[in-house]
Design an enzyme around this catalytic site. Sequence first.
Site, short mmCIF file in Angstrom:
data_model
loop_
_atom_site.label_atom_id
_atom_site.label_comp_id
_atom_site.label_asym_id
_atom_site.label_seq_id
_atom_site.Cartn_x
_atom_site.Cartn_y
_atom_site.Cartn_z
N HIS A 77 -2.39 -2.69 15.10
CA HIS A 77 -3.26 -1.45 14.63
C HIS A 77 -4.03 -1.01 15.99
O HIS A 77 -5.14 -0.74 15.66
CB HIS A 77 -4.26 -2.09 13.46
CG HIS A 77 -3.56 -2.18 12.14
ND1 HIS A 77 -3.35 -1.34 11.01
CD2 HIS A 77 -3.08 -3.43 11.83
CE1 HIS A 77 -2.92 -2.09 10.33
NE2 HIS A 77 -2.65 -3.43 10.62
N ASN A 150 -3.59 -1.46 3.71
CA ASN A 150 -2.67 -0.54 4.33
C ASN A 150 -2.53 0.74 3.55
O ASN A 150 -3.07 0.69 2.33
CB ASN A 150 -1.50 -1.43 4.57
CG ASN A 150 -1.52 -2.16 5.96
OD1 ASN A 150 -2.30 -1.71 6.64
ND2 ASN A 150 -0.62 -3.25 5.88
N HIS A 196 11.06 -5.93 0.65
CA HIS A 196 10.44 -4.62 -0.05
C HIS A 196 9.61 -3.69 0.78
O HIS A 196 10.03 -2.37 0.33
CB HIS A 196 9.46 -5.78 -1.11
CG HIS A 196 9.24 -4.93 -2.19
ND1 HIS A 196 8.15 -5.35 -3.23
CD2 HIS A 196 9.37 -3.36 -2.80
CE1 HIS A 196 7.81 -4.45 -4.26
NE2 HIS A 196 8.63 -3.34 -3.90
N ARG A 205 7.59 7.78 2.62
CA ARG A 205 6.19 7.40 2.83
C ARG A 205 6.02 6.60 4.22
O ARG A 205 5.16 6.37 4.71
CB ARG A 205 5.54 6.74 1.97
CG ARG A 205 5.35 7.73 0.65
CD ARG A 205 4.73 6.81 -0.47
NE ARG A 205 4.73 7.85 -1.74
CZ ARG A 205 4.06 7.75 -2.67
NH1 ARG A 205 3.08 6.89 -2.82
NH2 ARG A 205 3.95 8.75 -3.66
N LYS A 308 2.85 0.18 -15.20
CA LYS A 308 2.92 0.45 -16.57
C LYS A 308 2.20 -0.65 -17.58
O LYS A 308 1.95 -0.07 -18.70
CB LYS A 308 4.62 0.77 -16.82
CG LYS A 308 5.50 -0.38 -16.68
CD LYS A 308 6.66 0.18 -16.93
CE LYS A 308 7.89 -0.88 -16.89
NZ LYS A 308 7.62 -2.36 -16.59
N TYR A 360 -9.62 -12.42 11.85
CA TYR A 360 -10.22 -11.13 12.25
C TYR A 360 -11.67 -11.35 13.25
O TYR A 360 -11.67 -10.77 14.29
CB TYR A 360 -10.91 -10.16 11.14
CG TYR A 360 -9.36 -9.52 10.67
CD1 TYR A 360 -8.40 -10.31 9.86
CD2 TYR A 360 -9.24 -8.14 10.76
CE1 TYR A 360 -7.34 -9.83 9.34
CE2 TYR A 360 -7.92 -7.53 10.13
CZ TYR A 360 -6.94 -8.42 9.49
OH TYR A 360 -5.90 -8.03 9.04
C1 HEM Z 1 -1.82 -13.21 7.90
C2 HEM Z 1 -1.80 -12.05 7.88
C3 HEM Z 1 -2.51 -11.21 8.90
C4 HEM Z 1 -3.28 -11.35 10.12
C5 HEM Z 1 -3.29 -12.86 10.70
C6 HEM Z 1 -3.78 -10.19 10.46
C7 HEM Z 1 -4.43 -9.97 11.66
C8 HEM Z 1 -5.05 -9.03 12.19
C9 HEM Z 1 -5.88 -8.84 13.32
C10 HEM Z 1 -6.14 -9.82 14.44
C11 HEM Z 1 -6.09 -7.63 13.39
C12 HEM Z 1 -7.17 -6.80 14.68
C13 HEM Z 1 -8.48 -6.94 14.20
C14 HEM Z 1 -9.22 -6.29 15.34
O1 HEM Z 1 -9.12 -6.40 16.58
O2 HEM Z 1 -10.39 -5.67 15.04
C15 HEM Z 1 -5.68 -6.84 12.43
C16 HEM Z 1 -6.02 -5.60 12.24
C17 HEM Z 1 -5.64 -4.97 10.91
N1 HEM Z 1 -5.05 -5.67 9.91
FE1 HEM Z 1 -4.34 -7.30 9.70
N2 HEM Z 1 -3.38 -9.27 9.62
C18 HEM Z 1 -2.80 -9.96 8.59
C19 HEM Z 1 -2.20 -9.00 7.42
C20 HEM Z 1 -2.52 -7.91 7.16
C21 HEM Z 1 -2.32 -7.27 5.72
C22 HEM Z 1 -1.71 -7.80 4.61
C23 HEM Z 1 -3.02 -6.04 5.98
C24 HEM Z 1 -3.15 -4.88 4.83
C25 HEM Z 1 -3.17 -5.33 3.43
C26 HEM Z 1 -3.55 -5.77 7.18
C27 HEM Z 1 -4.45 -4.65 7.74
C28 HEM Z 1 -4.90 -4.73 8.92
C29 HEM Z 1 -5.76 -3.30 9.31
C30 HEM Z 1 -5.85 -2.21 8.54
C31 HEM Z 1 -6.29 -3.62 10.44
C32 HEM Z 1 -6.79 -2.52 11.49
C33 HEM Z 1 -8.42 -2.65 11.00
C34 HEM Z 1 -9.11 -1.65 11.96
O3 HEM Z 1 -8.92 -0.44 11.83
O4 HEM Z 1 -9.67 -2.09 12.74
N3 HEM Z 1 -3.41 -6.96 7.97
N4 HEM Z 1 -5.14 -7.79 11.46
#
Ligand code: HEM
Length: 508
Positions: A77, A150, A196, A205, A308, A360
Amino acid sequence: MSGPLVRDEAAQQLTEYAASKEYGSRGIITNTGGNPIANHDSSVTIGLRGPTLIEDYAMFDQLTHWTHERISERVVHAKGSGAFGYFECTNDISQYTVARIFTSVGKKTPLAARFSTVIYERGSPDTRRDPRGFAVKYYTEDGIYDMVGNNTPIFFTRDVTAFISFIRSQKRNPVTYLPDWDQYWDFISLRPECFHQTIYEHGDRGTPDGFRHMHGFSSHTYMLINADRQITYCKFHYRTNQGVRNLTAQRALQLEGQDPDYSIRDLYNAIHRGEYPSWNLYIQVCTPQQAAELPFNLFDVSKVLPQKDFPLIPVGRMTLNRNPSNYIAEIEQLAFNPAHFIPGIAATPDRMLQARLIAYADTQRHRLGVNYLQLPVNAPHYVKNYMRDGGQVINNQNGAPVYHPNSFNGPEVDPRIAQLFPDRRLCDKIVQIDSIVEDNYQQPGVLYREVFNEQQRQTCANNIAFTLRRCTERVIERTIMELTKIDDDLGRRVSRIVNQAVNPTAQV
Ligand code: HEM
């Protein structure tokens, strides 16, 4: 009109500054210590052609600031933009939760939102086929609540170890340093739970028209807790009030070259024009008993909860009405954490979510430093605890004791929070079973056959074939075999396009 080839709202930023009061009092240049400097444009030298003197601190100050000016990008991201606004509760849902932001109609809670692509780097085009992050930080009276979702109701993997490989397979090949479609489709076809979201992503999308025209989802199931400690499971949905709008695959590709920052620009310009984007927030709820009777695991983030049977319940509206005034301070340093819960909302046994509760804060301490939660954009209104010190610490909590228990008036826990601790029992054999054994094909099939129309089915097949055709034969064969298990027609269509592309004269 916006766009890179004309002067849009964003292009006016310096002109607006020059017209502002601040410009009127132009001010003098200082170094970072606030000391006035004599010359900003040339260094102190020996004679006209001699070397620069080390005593030229004004130059040294600038140079060494500049060499430290880039901060680490997010591991995923990395490319995105954000804005500020508020959430207004329109429907009291206290029957499900004590979360105060959702229980009094008319209550407004300030918030920050960030939207992003997932896989590609900070400088990459933001119209690429990829899910979009949809993260919202609520600044509540009970501290920060981060809903980090997301623009898709589901996710690819359901176990963190598969997640890590999934992300690596989509990042650059460490030898060629190029995106590698073999590693991409090889992994997906070996882990069919990914299909999926892969089908969703290869539908219309997968390339939203900027960040304003897409829905947002918590994707995971969370737990709501009410004043009687009753638990309800819940998924959150943000539905765009701008209408869903997507880019065709061709337009998205064109924008990669023409305006790689299209989505950032669109959000900035809309807010600047006073067209404040908004989303209505809904929940889908499910009792623990209903969850136990579902034909799938509610805590598997690769599954949707059918609307539904579990209709959307309105909660409120999120509006974004302020652009950041300092992108790096307010957006790049914005740090979301799915473990930031407020009383009344909690985690479920979803394995992906459980891993996120650690990941995070860990990466953010590396990316931004140990005291990143004291940065203004991340700081809660109120914080009292026994943690101190560390790099760039600001808040020393006015000299309160640093240990607990103590006899010097240090803070105590709020007994009401302990009373909300959900009444749960988790007890089973410890196992390590590959979740690939679960159903991977039923919901993707429904998406392809029942949610997509004929034109969308064809677009999805085209989009899959667009990258699959670049793969080695065995990866193509296995992917088509898996797609056929989801739906015969999907397998046939992709096979036809890939075969034509690989061998344009073939009769297929
Ligand atoms: C085990 C699964 C996951 C891990 C280990 C993970 C880990 C991470 C990490 C390390 C970051 C960077 C955070 C930062 O530097 O501030 C990140 C960002 C992000 N992740 Fe995940 N993630 C996972 C699954 C998901 C899922 C399932 C979603 C959505 C439902 C998601 C949505 C996001 C979003 C939106 C960001 C960006 C947040 C921002 O705008 O700063 N992630 N993720």
